[in-house]
Scaffold this motif. Structure first.
Motif, short mmCIF file in Angstrom:
data_model
loop_
_atom_site.label_atom_id
_atom_site.label_comp_id
_atom_site.label_asym_id
_atom_site.label_seq_id
_atom_site.Cartn_x
_atom_site.Cartn_y
_atom_site.Cartn_z
N UNK A 1 -6.94 10.31 -2.35
CA UNK A 1 -6.98 8.93 -1.85
C UNK A 1 -5.61 8.49 -1.35
N UNK A 2 -4.58 8.92 -2.06
CA UNK A 2 -3.21 8.60 -1.65
C UNK A 2 -2.89 9.22 -0.29
N UNK A 3 -3.26 10.48 -0.10
CA UNK A 3 -3.02 11.15 1.18
C UNK A 3 -3.87 10.54 2.29
N UNK A 4 -5.03 9.99 1.95
CA UNK A 4 -5.88 9.35 2.96
C UNK A 4 -5.19 8.16 3.61
N UNK A 5 -4.19 7.59 2.93
CA UNK A 5 -3.48 6.45 3.50
C UNK A 5 -2.66 6.85 4.73
N UNK A 6 -2.48 8.14 4.96
CA UNK A 6 -1.80 8.60 6.16
C UNK A 6 -2.67 8.42 7.40
N UNK A 7 -3.98 8.22 7.19
CA UNK A 7 -4.88 8.02 8.32
C UNK A 7 -4.86 9.21 9.26
N UNK B 1 0.85 -1.19 0.00
CA UNK B 1 0.00 0.00 0.00
C UNK B 1 0.89 1.24 0.00
N UNK B 2 0.78 2.10 -1.00
CA UNK B 2 1.70 3.26 -1.10
C UNK B 2 1.34 4.38 -0.15
N UNK B 3 1.85 4.29 1.07
CA UNK B 3 1.62 5.34 2.07
C UNK B 3 2.58 6.49 1.79
N UNK B 4 2.07 7.71 1.62
CA UNK B 4 2.95 8.84 1.30
C UNK B 4 4.15 8.92 2.23
N UNK C 1 4.23 18.36 12.06
CA UNK C 1 4.85 17.56 11.01
C UNK C 1 4.65 18.19 9.64
N UNK C 2 5.72 18.38 8.94
CA UNK C 2 5.65 18.96 7.61
C UNK C 2 5.78 17.84 6.59
N UNK C 3 4.66 17.50 5.96
CA UNK C 3 4.64 16.42 4.98
C UNK C 3 5.60 16.69 3.83
N UNK D 1 8.95 10.04 13.86
CA UNK D 1 7.52 9.93 14.11
C UNK D 1 7.11 8.47 14.24
N UNK D 2 7.60 7.61 13.33
CA UNK D 2 7.23 6.20 13.36
C UNK D 2 7.76 5.53 14.62
#
Length: 328
Positions: A173-179, A152-155, A245-247, A211-212
């Motif tokens: 939709x791609x950015x939504x993977x950040x939850x 899953x391509x999480x940004x 956090x600066x994406x 962050x992770x």
């Protein structure tokens, strides 16, 4: 989307289990235990797979392992994607030149899940080239992936796939993977980075490992009743980090030669005849260890141009064409 098939899932889980443990012979009870199902459920599956040559049964130990029919299936699958086939020699050349591993990621390969990426090829550097690279450049490595794995391509991963998309909702939709980690202004933060990907033809991805690691620590503390107060405090800190956090830092809009970067990967797209991204060449730049050294911007740019040239060569070899925005 079709209805789920539990029996099919169990059969594929069985094959995956045998692939993960190719040097072991597994008894029926071991297979059932690993799949968390009854022996009576596993028995007809291993019987059918053995009859078809997908599994071999040891005559004395009564254990099972992968069979010869899978060799032919694997060879056919390896020839089944024209772009992946064309990419192999090109990728092998750049891997030998740099000593970095490369993933060939197939876009749009999963029906109904077109945003996900599939690992179509994994090219590893030879030991000699890896040593030569490590002597004067940052060390490398990559997470344990297998052919056919779904990602899953999480940004920022997947930026090269969405940068040229004609679908207005694709980036969202791609950015939504950040939850829950998605900043309120995520689109505004990432837009300059995506524009630079289109301009350069390649993407530099930088992971926010701090962050992770904090999220993992908070989860572990939360599982320990003695640390509930510490976990609550850390969750509060994480909220502050998410807000700050600066994406854009994960997909830099500019790469300055004199600056220092800690890249996780450098990627470039291969286009099909319609100008859509069909494959991404992903050079792995980091081992994932906290002590990975930084790269100079000059080295990052050099690698980015190499990967772009390799991807363009595969595009041309497979009669693809860049989208209009690349040809302006």
């Amino acid at each position: 989307m079709g209805r789920p098939s539990p029996q099919t899932d169990r059969l594929l889980d069985l094959v995956d289990l045998m692939v993960e443990r190719p040097d072991e012979g597994l008894a029926l009870a071991e297979i059932a235990r690993a799949l968390n199902v009854a022996k009576a459920t596993v028995h007809p599956m291993v019987t059918t797979l053995t009859r078809r040559g997908w599994l071999l049964r040891h005559p004395e130990r009564h254990t099972y392992r992968l069979g010869p029919a899978l060799v032919a299936a694997g060879r056919a699958a390896a020839r089944g994607h024209v772009v992946v086939d064309a990419a192999r020699p090109v990728v092998r050349e750049i891997v030998d030149e740099t000593g970095l591993p490369c993933l060939v990621l197939v876009a749009g390969a999963i029906p109904g899940e077109y945003d996900d990426l599939l690992v179509g090829e994994i090219v590893q550097p030879s030991a000699r080239h890896a040593r030569e690279w490590a002597a004067g450049r940052p060390g490398t490595g990559y997470h344990c992936l297998r052919l056919g794995d779904r990602i899953p391509p999480r940004p920022p991963l997947g930026a090269v796939c969405v940068a040229w998309s004609d679908d207005p909702g694709a980036v969202g939709r791609w950015l939504d993977r950040l939850g829950e980690d998605r900043p309120p202004d995520a689109l505004e933060q990432i837009a300059p980075g995506l524009a630079s990907v289109r301009e350069r033809g390649w993407a530099l991805e930088v992971e926010n490992r701090l962050h992770e690691r904090l999220k993992t620590l908070a989860r572990e503390l939360g599982e320990d009743r003695r640390s509930e107060k510490h976990a609550a405090t850390l969750h509060g800190m994480l909220g502050e980090i998410v807000r700050a956090f600066d994406l854009a830092d994960t997909l830099p809009p500019t790469v300055e030669p004199g600056a220092r970067y800690r890249p996780t990967s450098v990627n470039a797209p291969v286009f099909d005849a319609s100008g859509a991204v069909t494959v991404a060449l992903c050079m792995i730049c980091s081992s994932g260890a906290p002590g990975d050294p930084a790269w100079s911007g000059t080295d990052v740019i050099e690698l980015g141009e190499r990967v772009r040239a390799a991807a363009d060569a595969v595009t041309a070899a497979t009669h693809g064409r860049p989208p209009e925005s690349r040809r302006l």
